[in-house]
Structures are given as structure tokens and as C-alpha cells.
Design a protein around this motif. Structure first.
Motif, PDB file in Angstrom:
ATOM      1  N   CYS A 118       6.215  -8.219  -1.030  1.00  0.00           N
ATOM      2  CA  CYS A 118       6.086  -6.982  -1.802  1.00  0.00           C
ATOM      3  C   CYS A 118       6.384  -7.193  -3.286  1.00  0.00           C
ATOM      4  O   CYS A 118       5.910  -6.447  -4.120  1.00  0.00           O
ATOM      5  N   LYS A 136      -1.967 -10.738   8.511  1.00  0.00           N
ATOM      6  CA  LYS A 136      -2.220  -9.333   8.190  1.00  0.00           C
ATOM      7  C   LYS A 136      -0.891  -8.642   7.955  1.00  0.00           C
ATOM      8  O   LYS A 136       0.111  -8.969   8.596  1.00  0.00           O
ATOM      9  N   ARG A 146      -1.048   1.156   9.159  1.00  0.00           N
ATOM     10  CA  ARG A 146      -2.348   0.575   8.873  1.00  0.00           C
ATOM     11  C   ARG A 146      -2.142  -0.922   8.686  1.00  0.00           C
ATOM     12  O   ARG A 146      -1.049  -1.385   8.353  1.00  0.00           O
ATOM     13  N   VAL A 148      -3.620  -4.409   6.920  1.00  0.00           N
ATOM     14  CA  VAL A 148      -4.541  -4.946   5.911  1.00  0.00           C
ATOM     15  C   VAL A 148      -4.415  -6.472   5.864  1.00  0.00           C
ATOM     16  O   VAL A 148      -3.338  -7.029   6.090  1.00  0.00           O
ATOM     17  N   ASP A 152      -6.493  -8.249   0.885  1.00  0.00           N
ATOM     18  CA  ASP A 152      -6.438  -6.875   0.364  1.00  0.00           C
ATOM     19  C   ASP A 152      -5.007  -6.439   0.046  1.00  0.00           C
ATOM     20  O   ASP A 152      -4.785  -5.364  -0.510  1.00  0.00           O
ATOM     21  N   PHE A 153      -4.068  -7.242   0.468  1.00  0.00           N
ATOM     22  CA  PHE A 153      -2.662  -6.851   0.275  1.00  0.00           C
ATOM     23  C   PHE A 153      -2.251  -7.013  -1.185  1.00  0.00           C
ATOM     24  O   PHE A 153      -1.618  -6.146  -1.783  1.00  0.00           O
ATOM     25  N   HIS A 154      -2.621  -8.175  -1.751  1.00  0.00           N
ATOM     26  CA  HIS A 154      -2.239  -8.412  -3.148  1.00  0.00           C
ATOM     27  C   HIS A 154      -3.311  -7.847  -4.073  1.00  0.00           C
ATOM     28  O   HIS A 154      -4.390  -8.384  -4.196  1.00  0.00           O
ATOM     29  N   ILE A 155      -2.978  -6.771  -4.731  1.00  0.00           N
ATOM     30  CA  ILE A 155      -3.948  -6.080  -5.572  1.00  0.00           C
ATOM     31  C   ILE A 155      -3.911  -6.643  -6.994  1.00  0.00           C
ATOM     32  O   ILE A 155      -4.928  -6.755  -7.658  1.00  0.00           O
ATOM     33  N   THR A 160       0.946  -4.307  -4.797  1.00  0.00           N
ATOM     34  CA  THR A 160       0.438  -4.558  -3.451  1.00  0.00           C
ATOM     35  C   THR A 160      -0.218  -3.300  -2.891  1.00  0.00           C
ATOM     36  O   THR A 160      -0.192  -2.237  -3.521  1.00  0.00           O
ATOM     37  N   ALA A 161      -0.746  -3.459  -1.691  1.00  0.00           N
ATOM     38  CA  ALA A 161      -1.398  -2.332  -1.026  1.00  0.00           C
ATOM     39  C   ALA A 161      -0.397  -1.311  -0.494  1.00  0.00           C
ATOM     40  O   ALA A 161      -0.790  -0.242  -0.033  1.00  0.00           O
ATOM     41  N   GLY A 163       1.653   1.650  -0.546  1.00  0.00           N
ATOM     42  CA  GLY A 163       1.591   2.811  -1.428  1.00  0.00           C
ATOM     43  C   GLY A 163       2.903   3.570  -1.466  1.00  0.00           C
ATOM     44  O   GLY A 163       3.887   3.201  -0.821  1.00  0.00           O
ATOM     45  N   GLU A 166       5.333   4.424   1.562  1.00  0.00           N
ATOM     46  CA  GLU A 166       5.035   3.465   2.627  1.00  0.00           C
ATOM     47  C   GLU A 166       5.970   2.267   2.534  1.00  0.00           C
ATOM     48  O   GLU A 166       6.550   2.001   1.492  1.00  0.00           O
TER      49      GLU A 166
END
Lengths: 291, 159, 794
Positions: A118, A136, A146, A148, A152-155, A160-161, A163, A166
Motif C-alpha cells: 500500500c 491478486k 473486490r 484486482v 491494476d493495483f499500482h496506479i 494504489t487501487a 480507495g 477500503e
């Protein structure tokens, strides 16, 4: 001594409770686990959360276990547990490679896999490791879970994804036969962040690379997924020449910046060297030929 | 907020700010200034104490997080006037000079020997690699830990 | 030859003085019972915190402290304006410059002190720092010493009347330029190098700090402070605060390492003192780590151009031209009449025909300091330069670097030897020490192994350095600090019980004075070391002296203890003669006892003599009672320890990572009082050398931001980077020191970096053509050198 700014503190007694607190408190709230990324930032006053939600009591988030065709790691699992886990070393030895060179043993007694992922520092080793093994991330919020993929986790850098409201609860890694993996890192000194790092996982079937994952740390704004190199490798017989080609792709596809650890050309060079080395060692492990 | 933490086997209760670092909580306890601090970034290891038997950096843990946990500091090593073998080893092998890193090194080394009674030199060097010593060049610290391991092995045989 | 005087007696054996004695000071440290500065709490004590400049060079337009003052836990916020009213806005430095205590007009380096907050607790003080608004007008910054004298360079010290450029001191020269030109003209081989000794930092594990406790009723100022020179500091504070020295008491806490970092007077100290005087309560101020790294006494930062020449395979001449980066204020703590300290010892261990040294110092927008970090006043830079140049010359001559050194060493029969820059080395047998190091290393085998590895594509290097230091500052005819002679006092009192207290002016920061100085008394008087209490670190309870730095404790303070012990022994002889009803000249001494020559049974032990000295029995005619003495020791010369170091490194050919696999250090520090302690000092200094050679560096970006302001980026070696050091020794006693000792603390830091850098170049020269690299040899820089780009640090 540097000291953090004031904040409110609460101790979560359940995952649901922690999520409820996050929802209630909004963007000023942060989760604290090991605290070895967050607290130094707070002491520097670069992070100034209004509320800290301590999840260290959530024993239900600390585990490494085989579940069907997946290996599951709880987000609160500490580095030392990842380092010592024979189950993990048997399936994914790159975790132990990485854990041996993440910070130092005392820090590893506190830091967690969830915290590392994170924090999403591009130089953080476990992000590359999890990318290579195609892990994942399980993210839970008030509305449920959810899942991911790491890609897609590391934006972005430090994003990170996960939100608002969360939290990351688990990392899942598919278990497949014929696998081998390795993590390679060059650092200026033991315990330092990587100048460059490469993680590789290969799955060999019938003398061919059935699948492969390669990821780089510290040579871009975030973890680099080497999909072009993976395409090159997939379906081919492993060889040093092939790995060297993958290394060249790594060198081209990373986007390092110059800093106190080294100039860009050096980091690109390391991306190549370490990718080659990681692939070579991962393959040797898959074939049980490691020296 | 109110916290109650077990420090060296005694329950220490105090009203604190949530932001208080464990190292400060410990050092504000009478006679417990043996735990030092030397950096602000979890790099130097001068602040190492044991939390539930594991060495941790007390500058990077909130006191609030420690309620319900056992904290042990350097002051707990000597029991009833009997030095811990790791303390004896440091003295015997000249493993300290200015003494500032020593408490952290002792608590780290003690935890190592509890888990691995016969470590190799590389295992010792790795275990203490989260601590910085500016005086000794580490050579005599390694010797001291080995000395303590041998002392404890010999003591065990005698029993 | 055995004489009556040194025959063993029939008496019980006396304790040894010198030897491997375990340390007295350990008892408190291994229990966590040391008392370091931050461990001290005084009733009513408040806490200071320093606001520092984010800019390297900027005009201060305004400072608004109102929000900070409104914080409920803040007692005061001090700025330059407040200090001006007390006459404390600027303070003198040790190098006859001035330094702003708090910046009023401009900030001149990043991290410079701007405002001092006093609050009830540390957390609140830190909070209040964020509430101070300072408006700055940024100015262009100079961080590169080579650009400091450019005509368009911004003027840093516009506070100094008549200062038109950034020259910190006029060019200073040593040696003989004309003779050097002649030697170079006659030489058959000349090499040139630009060599940088980058800025690094002592970074003791305990940062700097102070508690100032001014008592408004009595006017007494008590200072608690870990510092290496308490008496000198007290004199400075007396001048600055206008107090009598006896109204100031400095009590040194236990010190968590100094290495030169705790010699200077820092603005934080002055602020703590001013704060206590104004507030009337004790004020504690302790640096954070970043403050320590960015604002306190750094080390080195020498940009050196050098040429060395040889004739017939032997070194004959040396030319050196240095730009010294002193930072924004010249506060180098160096005592000589020479602006560059002892740098002109740069001729090293070699019998040169001529040499010439030029040094000019410049101001830059970086922190002040300059001679810290286990360094006897620029000797470290000098040794690094000459040992790098000798290796460069060996490469050019295609001769083994040890062979070239052996050919060029000053020979044993040449001592006392006057160097071409004016030093008088007193003793030495350099070749012997070099050979001991070669034997321990197995030098020939290493060269064979290197050749085999090279054939396999592996990179291994063997590096050598041979240093001569001048330490133990120093003779009052040659040096002083702010007019204070660099002498040290010792008071020794043997009590009626036969137990003794020796008070010294040196100040331990880990050097084991409480043990080794007791051993000196034990050696000289035969009193067991455990019965000798060494008192130090409290200006009210110790004699005047200049403290511990520059490897001067044993050469100066140790000599003082030896001499004072001998004075007591002489007095004891007269008393013993009275007791034994004989003449003093008929008595002989052996450890702890005067006895009648030719009659071993008839004698008096030191404790019997002590009883007599305090008793009602008659004393020798004209002699006062008691058994004590005091001295102030003025060393007749510096001492000249030397050593031969060999480093073995492995380099990863793909990544450039350097591993120091072996390190052999053979030191000749003369007589060793406690060999265990000497070895420990050497281990520590070698680890620092590994750090300096491979990773420790303070760098700055173009704007003057320090890029190494925490231990995340100021890297210090851990146990994993340090090899298992291999030590050896030769013993050439110093002819003028009463014990034959020379001092050793700094030698390993001085000697090890050139050995490691020479080893790196040795690993890369044949295969990659590398003939120069600057420190630190980080993986990136080594790799760049392998690509033909030996990039120097900025």
C-alpha cells in the motif's frame, strides 16, 4: 528527535470495524500496521493523518496458507514471517530472496506485506515480487470484497487501487506446477532501498517456458511490469541468450530517473543485468538445477 | 489517552498523547533511559527493545500500539545482580566504546541467541545489520555474541 | 642489562600497568546506565527546538513568530533581533571568523539557524516550528568550491567589511616552489591527478545537544553538554556571555561518540544558554539527526590538483594546489599557525627532494566546519592525496606500488628527519612495518590469486597505503586555539588509603580514558588500576586543558598523567627515605615500592608512604604533607604514528558493487598502554574508512539542497559491509613521549580510504583502463569508471 503531529488513535478489533472507521472518518484517516513506512513520514510531517486506525490486533489478517489452487497471504503478515515461511519458500522462493534484503531484520519484525504494497514506493521489493508471481490483491470495503491484479493495483507513485474507506486484506497467488522464481537487487548498502531490482517467475512445461512474470523495482515511477519481455519468453526454450534479450527489453522498457543512487544509464544497465540474472535463477529453480 | 504497558515485567500506566513514540514512553519511565535514539528514520538501531521477545525499533512504534504487549529493555538483562551472558560477552570482548549503540545491540543479540543459540558469524552480522555502531567496526561485537553463545552452551552442558 | 634497579623484589607481585585490561566504563554502559545528554532531566526544564533555513542562500525579508507564540506550550521564540539586544547575534569562530548564531540578514546555507523555540516539551516545540512564518528572497547559491571565485559568483559574506569575493583566507604556501620546479625539471616521470576528498560527516550516533541552567540568584551557569573540549568551551562562553569562568561549570555527560563533531561551539548551544539566562530555567536542546548532518562540523571537502615526479624509479617531488571548501563561515577547529592545519604533512612517508603546497580556502553556501571526523587537522586529506599519487606514479612506472614505496621511504637512519615542508619526524622504520603487513596479507599469494581471477573475468583488487601522521597537538611554541596553548593538565592525589584520584583535562567519547589513564598511574606508581579513579569532564573538578581530538589524549594528556605520577613518585622517594632512615639516592624503585639498594627486604610500599604522608609522623625537612602533584604538560613535538594498510576488494563486473573482502592494518603507534583498546580504536576507524571510501558523502544539488540529510541517504557501513579486520603491529617508541606512546585514534580513518580506493583502481586498471576514481566508490560511480567515465562528485 522528530515527532509526529497530533492525531486521534483507535484500535480496530475487527476488519469490519476498521472499515467502518475508515468510512466514518474519511480521508483524514489512515490505517497503521507495522508503521515503518507511515511513522517516519509522519515524523517528517510529510504525512499528517488526523486519525490512525491500528490494525495490529487483527490476528485474522496474519497468515500464509494454501487454499485450493492458491496461496493466500494475510495483509498483516510481517516480513519476518514471509522470510521464514517454508511453505512460501517452497512455492515462491523469490519471497525469501526479497525478504533477505528488505530493510534490516529488526525492521522486518514489524513491517507487513500489506503496508509495503500500500505504500506503493516504486523501490519497494514486494511490489515487484507480487507482480512477477501474478498475485491478486483482495480489497475490502463496506460493500464487500473486490479482487484486482497487481497490474491494476499500482496506479502511480504512492497510489494504489485501495480507495477511501477500503483496506487491503489479502494477497492471493495462483499455484501452478513447474514454477521457479527469483528476486535480484542491487543496493548501495545492506538495508538500503534498491538502485534497481528485478523479480522473475517462470513456469516450465515440456522444456518450454509455459508462462512467465517479470517485474522491475526502483526504475520507474511505479513497479514496471515487463509485458514485452514476457511475450518474448513465453513458449520458448529457456536459454541464457533468450534471457539476455529479455534483459535488453527490460533496459529499454524501464523509465528510471537519476538520483543519489545512480544515473539513468546505470539503472537501465542494472535492469538488464538483474532481469537476466533473475530469469536465469528462476529457471534453474524450476528445473531444480540451482547451484 | 490512557495506556498500560508491561515494561520489564512491570505494568506502567500513564496518560499520554496518542502520538507519543514508544522510545519516549520508555525513557520517561524512571530509571529507564538506557534505550537511546540516534536517528529519525529507523536506520540506526540505538532504540531497539524487545516486544514480545522480538527486537523492534522503538522510535517507529507508537506507545499506544504497545498496550497488551511485553516490552523488555536493556535494564531487564541483569537479574538479581547476575549479568546476562550477552552483557558479559560485550565486556569480555571489548564490544563497546562510547556505549551509545550498546543497549540496542545487546537487545538485538539477546533475541538472536534466544532463537539461534549457535549462530555463524554471518548470521550475527546479519542480525545486527539494523544497528549502526560508529566505534567498534563491529568485529568485537561479533566476537562478543559468539562468546555469549559459547558461554551459554557450556553452561547448558554443565547442568 | 639487568641492574639492581629493575630486579624483581621478594614482595608480592604488583599489578601490571600496561596490557589488555577490560574496561571500567563498561559496567554502566552494558546495564544501560550511562548518562548521555538526553538522559538528563532537571526540575523545571524546558525544551528548545531550532527553525532552520530551507534555502542555501536567501535574504530574510521577515520573520513572524506570533502564531508560534500563541501556542499554549510555547514560552518564547528567539530570533536574531532578540539576540542583537544581548550582543549575541554573531559569535566568534575558532578560526578567527564570525558566525551568525541566528540569521538576521541572510541565510547562507541550508539548515542555518533562524529561530529558536522554547516550549514545555519537545513535541510542542516541534509543533511550534511549523507555526513560524519566514519570508525569504532566494539568492543564487554556490555549492561548488571551484566556482566560488568566479567573477560573477554571488558574494556570500557581505556581512564582512571589505569582503569583495568568496575567498575565506589568502593563499597559503609551504615548501620550496623554486626547488620543486627544479626537481620536476630533472625528473624522468611525472603524473598529474585532480583528486577530490569529498565532504563527509562524523555523524556520531548521539547527536549534539546541551542543557543550560542559569541561576539568576547566584549568577551561576551550569552547562550539561557532551563536548570534546569542555575547558576551551567554557572560556569561549565566558567571553561571549561576559561571565567569569568560575561562574560557568560545564559537566560533560557520557558522550555517544564525537569524532570531531563535538569540538565546535554551535549556535544551538548559544541559544540554549541565552534562553536559560532570559527564562531563568534550564533549557534543553538536542539536535535531530537531520540537523546534525546538515549543520554541524563536517569533514574534508578538499579539491586538490597534484603532480608527483620520479627519477630513476624513486619519488623525488610533489606539487599540490588545493581549494578548500570551508562553507559559509570559517569555523575549522584547527590550532596551528597554518591556515590549512597540518595539511603540509602531504610529503608523507617519503624522502622527497622538494615539494610545494598551495592552499586557498573559499566560502560556499554549505554548512561550516571542516576538520572533524577522526582527523588531525587536515592530515586525512594529505595522506589520501599522497597515497593516491604514489599509486598513480606506480601505474605510470609499471612498478608494484609497494616496491615504489619501499624505494622511496625515509630510511630508519635518517630520523630525526626534516621534511621538505618543515616537519620533524622523530622516529620510524617504515619498511619493516610494510613487510609485516605484506606477511599478514600474504601479498605474493594475493597477486597470484588476482591474476588467476582476472583470467576468469573476475575483478579483484589489492590496494596499499602507507601513512605518517602528526598528532598530539601541540607544542605551545607552534600552536594554540584562540590563544589557548594546546597543553593538558593532570592532578594526582594518592589518598591515605593508597587509592588515588587522577583528574585530567581530556574528555572521553569512547576512548576508554577511565581505564587506560588508570593504567598509566598503575604503571608508574604500582597502584592497581582498579584503585585509581580517573576524573574528567567536569570543569570544576579537572585541571585546565584542551581536550580530546586530533589523537591528542595519549600524546598530551597521557604524558601529563605519566609526568604527574613520576612527580608523586619522586615525592614518595623523599618520604620513603625518611621512613627508612636512609638517603633518597640510596633507594631504588620498582612497581609500587621504594627499597634500599642492595637490601630488597627493606622498603616502603606506596600505600605505606601515603599513610606516612598524611600522618602525624615527621616529613622530610621542608616538605608539605600529603601525596599529590599537578602538572601542565607542554609536548616538545608532535608524535608521528604510522602504518601500512592493505585492502583486498572484489568488484562485481556487471554491477560495479565493491566488497571489501579483507583489510590488513599494521599500526606503529609506539608503546601500547592497553592493546585491547588500541585494537578497538583501529577497528572503529577502519569501519569509518570503509564508509568514506564506499558510501559516506554529503552532496548538494545546484540550489544548495543537501541530498544526504538523514541516515536513509547518509549511508554508514553496517556489520555486513565491514570485513573481519586483520591487525598487526610494530612498536617504535616515540623518543620524546614519557611513555613512548604516539596516539592512534585517527590513524585507521586516515590510512584506510586510500588503500580501498587504490584497491578499486587496481582491480579495474588492467581490464578497464581505470586510473582514477573519486570517493565514494558507489556501485554507480564504479560502473561509470568501468565505462571510461570516472565522474567526479559535483
Amino acid at each position: 528527535m522528530q515527532t509526529p503531529a497530533s492525531f486521534e488513535y483507535e484500535r480496530a478489533t475487527s476488519v469490519e470495524g476498521a472499515i467502518a472507521s475508515l468510512q466514518r472518518l474519511g480521508s483524514g484517516a489512515r490505517i497503521i500496521a507495522g508503521g515503518h513506512s507511515l511513522l517516519p513520514m509522519m515524523k517528517l510531517r510529510l504525512a499528517n493523518p488526523e486519525h490512525l486506525i491500528d490494525i495490529n490486533d487483527l490476528a485474522e489478517l496474519s497468515y500464509i496458507r494454501e487454499q485450493g489452487d492458491e496461496l493466500s497471504i494475510g495483509a498483516l503478515t510481517r516480513h519476518v514471517e514471509l522470510e521464514k515461511s517454508e511453505l512460501l519458500a517452497r512455492h515462491f522462493p523469490l519471497f525469501r530472496d526479497a525478504e533477505n534484503v528488505i530493510a534490516d531484520p529488526v525492521v522486518r519484525n514489524r513491517g507487513t506485506i500489506g503496508g509495503s504494497l500500500c505504500q506503493a514506493d516504486a523501490a519497494e521489493d514486494l511490489s515487484a515480487v507480487c507482480s512477477a508471481v501474478k498475485a491478486k490483491a483482495v480489497i475490502r470495503g463496506a460493500g464487500g470484497e473486490r479482487v484486482v491484479g497487481m497490474e491494476d493495483f499500482h496506479i502511480g507513485p504512492y497510489v494504489t487501487a485501495v480507495g477511501e474507506g477500503e483496506m487491503l486484506t489479502e494477497v492471493r497467488i495462483p499455484l501452478r506446477p513447474g514454477g521457479g522464481s527469483a528476486h535480484e537487487k542491487v543496493e548501495r548498502r545492506a538495508g538500503d532501498w534498491a538502485i534497481a531490482a528485478a523479480s522473475a517467475a517462470v513456469w516450465i512445461e515440456g522444456g518450454k517456458i509455459a508462462d512467465v512474470g517479470v517485474a522491475l523495482g526502483a526504475v520507474g515511477p511505479t513497479t514496471i511490469h515487463l509485458s514485452r519481455a514476457e511475450e518474448l519468453l513465453r513458449g520458448k526454450a529457456p536459454s541464457e541468450g533468450l534471457f539476455a534479450q529479455a534483459g535488453e527489453i527490460a533496459s529499454a522498457d524501464c523509465s528510471p530517473s537519476a538520483d543519489g543512487r545512480g544515473p539513468i544509464d546505470y539503472k537501465r544497465h542494472l535492469a538488464s543485468v538483474l532481469t537476466t540474472r533473475a530469469l536465469s535463477r528462476a529457471t534453474a529453480r524450476a528445473l531444480h538445477q540451482e547451484a | 489517552m490512557h495506556v498500560s504497558i508491561s515494561v520489564n515485567g512491570e505494568q506502567v500506566s500513564r496518560e499520554i498523547e496518542p502520538r507519543q513514540l514508544l522510545v519516549h514512553f520508555i525513557r520517561e519511565t524512571p530509571d529507564l533511559t538506557g534505550t537511546h535514539w540516534g536517528c529519525d528514520t529507523s536506520n540506526c538501531g540505538a532504540c531497539v527493545v524487545q516486544m514480545d521477545g522480538q527486537p523492534v525499533k522503538s522510535c517507529t512504534i507508537l506507545a499506544a500500539m504497545c498496550e497488551g504487549h511485553e516490552i523488555r529493555t536493556v535494564e531487564s538483562l541483569e537479574v538479581d545482580g547476575q549479568l546476562d551472558p550477552i552483557q558479559m560477552g560485550f565486556h569480555e570482548q571489548h564490544a563497546l566504546q562510547c556505549g551509545f549503540c550498546t543497549p540496542g545491540m545487546l537487545m538485538t543479540a539477546r533475541a538472536l541467541l534466544d532463537e539461534n543459540p549457535n549462530p555463524t558469524d554471518l548470521e550475527i552480522r546479519t542480525a545486527i545489520s539494523g544497528g549502526i555502531c560508529r566505534c567498534t567496526g563491529y568485529k568485537n561485537i561479533v566476537s562478543a555474541v559468539r562468546w555469549a553463545a559459547e558461554y551459554e552452551a557450556a553452561a547448558k552442558q554443565e547442568v | 642489562m639487568a641492574t639492581v634497579e629493575n630486579l624483581p623484589s621478594a614482595q608480592t607481585e604488583r599489578p601490571i600497568g600496561f596490557g589488555r585490561l577490560k574496561r571500567k566504563e563498561d559496567a554502566r554502559f552494558i546495564r544501560g546506565k550511562g548518562t548521555y545528554l538526553d538522559d538528563i532531566r532537571l526540575p523545571g526544564m524546558v525544551h528548545g527546538a531550532m527553525l532552520r533555513s530551507p534555502y542555501a542562500h536567501a535574504r530574510i525579508l521577515s520573520i513572524d513568530t506570533s502564531k508560534a507564540l500563541a501556542h499554549p506550550n510555547v514560552a518564547a521564540v528567539v530570533t536574531a533581533k532578540d539576540l542583537e539586544t544581548l550582543g549575541l547575534a554573531w559569535m566568534p569562530t575558532i578560526s578567527y571568523d564570525t558566525q551568525a548564531v541566528l540569521a538576521g540578514d541572510k541565510v547562507r546555507f541550508q539548515g542555518q539557524e533562524v529561530a529558536f523555540v522554547i516550549a514545555t516539551d519537545e513535541y510542542s516545540a516541534n509543533d511550534a516550528l511549523q507555526l513560524i512564518d519566514v519570508e525569504y528572497e532566494p539568492l543564487p547559491a554556490i555549492v561548488n568550491a571551484r566556482k566560488a571565485l568566479d567573477p560573477d559568483a554571488p558574494l556570500i559574506r557581505d556581512d564582512k567589511a571589505g569582503q569583495r569575493d568568496n575567498l575565506a583566507s589568502p593563499t597559503w604556501e609551504a615548501g620550496d616552489q623554486a626547488a620543486t620546479d627544479r626537481v620536476f625539471a630533472e625528473a624522468d616521470t611525472v603524473v598529474k591527478r585532480d583528486i577530490i576528498y569529498p565532504r563527509c560527516h562524523p555523524a556520531p550516533l548521539e547527536t549534539c545537544g546541551m542543557i543550560a541552567d542559569f541561576n539568576p540568584e547566584t549568577g551561576q551557569l551550569d552547562i550539561y553538554n557532551g563536548n570534546q573540549a569542555p575547558h576551551a568551551h567554557r572560556t569561549v562562553y565566558a567571553h561571549v556571555a561576559g561571565l567569569a569562568e568560575h561562574m560557568i561549570r560545564i559537566k560533560c555527560s557520557d558522550i555517544g561518540g564525537g569524532f570531531g563533531n563535538k569540538v565546535p561551539v554551535y549556535p544551538g548551544y548559544v541559544c540554549a544558554i541565552a534562553g536559560s539566562i532570559v527564562a531563568g530555567v534550564p533549557v534543553k536542546w538536542v539536535e535531530n539527526r537531520d540537523e546534525n548532518l546538515i549543520s554541524t562540523g563536517f569533514a574534508r571537502d578538499y579539491v586538490m590538483h597534484s603532480e608527483m615526479c620520479a627519477k630513476n624509479g624513486k619519488i623525488t617531488g610533489l606539487r599540490v594546489d588545493v581549494i578548500a571548501d570551508h562553507g559559509a563561515f570559517d569555523s575549522t577547529a584547527q590550532p596551528t599557525k597554518f591556515p590549512a592545519g597540518f595539511f603540509h604533512i602531504v610529503c608523507g612517508s617519503y624522502d622527497l627532494e622538494a615539494s610545494h603546497v598551495k592552499v586557498k580556502a573559499v566560502y560556499t553556501n554549505k554548512a561550516p566546519g571542516g576538520v572533524a571526523y577522526r582527523c588531525s587537522f587536515r592530515i586525512t586529506e594529505a595522506v589520501y592525496l599522497v597515497e593516491r599519487m604514489v599509486d598513480a606514479l606506480a601505474l605510470e612506472l609499471k612498478v608494484d606500488p609497494i616496491e615504489l614505496r619501499m624505494r622511496s621511504f625515509i630510511a630508519p637512519e635518517q630520523f630525526p628527519y626534516e621534511t621538505t615542508t618543515g616537519w620533524t619526524y622523530d622516529s620510524g622504520n617504515y619498511a619493516e612495518t610494510m613487510r609485516v603487513a605484506m606477511d599478514i596479507a600474504g601479498y605474493e599469494d594475493l597477486r597470484r590469486e588476482q591474476a588467476e581471477k582476472r583470467a576468469r573475468g573476475e575483478l579483484m583488487g589489492i590496494g596499499v597505503s602507507f601513512f605518517t601522521e602528526g598528532v598530539g597537538a601541540g607544542p605551545r611554541k607552534h600552536m594554540d586555539i584562540l590563544g589557548l596553548a594546546m597543553n593538558d593538565g593532570a592532578d594526582l592525589r594518592v589518598h591515605p588509603s593508597g587509592k588515588a584520584v587522577v583528574s585530567i583535562s581530556a574528555q572521553t567519547q569512547g576512548q576508554s580514558h577511565e581505564t587506560t589513564f588508570a593504567q598509566i598511574v598503575a604503571e608508574e606508581l604500582g597502584i592497581p588500576p582498579e584503585d585509581v579513579e580517573v576524573r574528567h569532564g567536569d570543569t570544576d573538578r579537572s585541571p585546565y586543558g584542551l581536550g580530546t581530538y586530533g589523537s591528542r589524549s595519549t600524546p598530551v594528556s597521557g604524558a601529563a598523567v605519566a609526568v604527574v605520577s613520576r612527580k608523586v613518585r619522586d615525592k614518595a622517594r623523599l618520604i620513603a627515605a625518611t621512613m627508612l632512615e636512609t638517603r633518597p639516592e640510596d633507594l631504588a624503585w620498582e612497581k609500587g615500592r621504594w627499597y634500599v639498594k642492595g637490601d630488597l627486604e627493606k622498603g616502603a610500599m606506596i600505600e605505606e608512604i601515603a599513610v606516612r604522608a598524611y600522618s602525624g609522623e615527621p616529613m622530610p625537612t621542608g616538605m608539605e604533607g600529603g601525596l599529590d602533584a599537578q602538572v601542565i604538560y607542554d609536548p616538545p613535538n608532535l608524535t608521528y604514528p604510522y602504518g601500512a594498510y592493505i585492502a583486498v576488494v572484489d568488484i562485481d563486473p556487471d554491477t560495479g558493487q565493491v566488497t571489501v573482502r579483507r583489510f590488513i592494518a599494521v599500526d606503529d603507534c609506539g608503546v601500547r598502554i592497553n592493546p585491547m583498546v588500541v585494537d578497538g580504536q583501529i577497528h572503529g576507524g577502519l569501519a569509518e574508512g570503509v564508509g568514506i571510501a564506499l558510501m559516506e558523502v554529503l552532496t548538494f544539488d545546484e540550489e544548495g539542497n543537501c541530498l544526504n540529510s538523514s541516515f536513509l541517504n547518509y549511508l554508514i557501513p553496517t556489520a555486513l559491509e565491514c570485513p573481519d579486520f586483520e591487525l598487526g603491529e610494530t612498536v617504535t617508541p616515540c623518543p620524546h613521549h614519557p611513555l613512548g606512546a604516539k596516539g592512534v585514534g585517527e590513524s585507521p580513518n586516515v590510512g584506510s580510504p586510500p588503500a580501498i580506493v587504490n584497491a578499486v583502481i587496481d582491480a579495474l586498471h588492467q581490464t578497464h583502463g581505470v586510473d582514477h576514481i573519486d570517493m565514494p566508490c558507489t556501485p554507480a560511480r564504479v560502473w561509470a569508471a568501468m565505462q571510461g567515465r570516472p565522474e567526479p562528485p559535483q
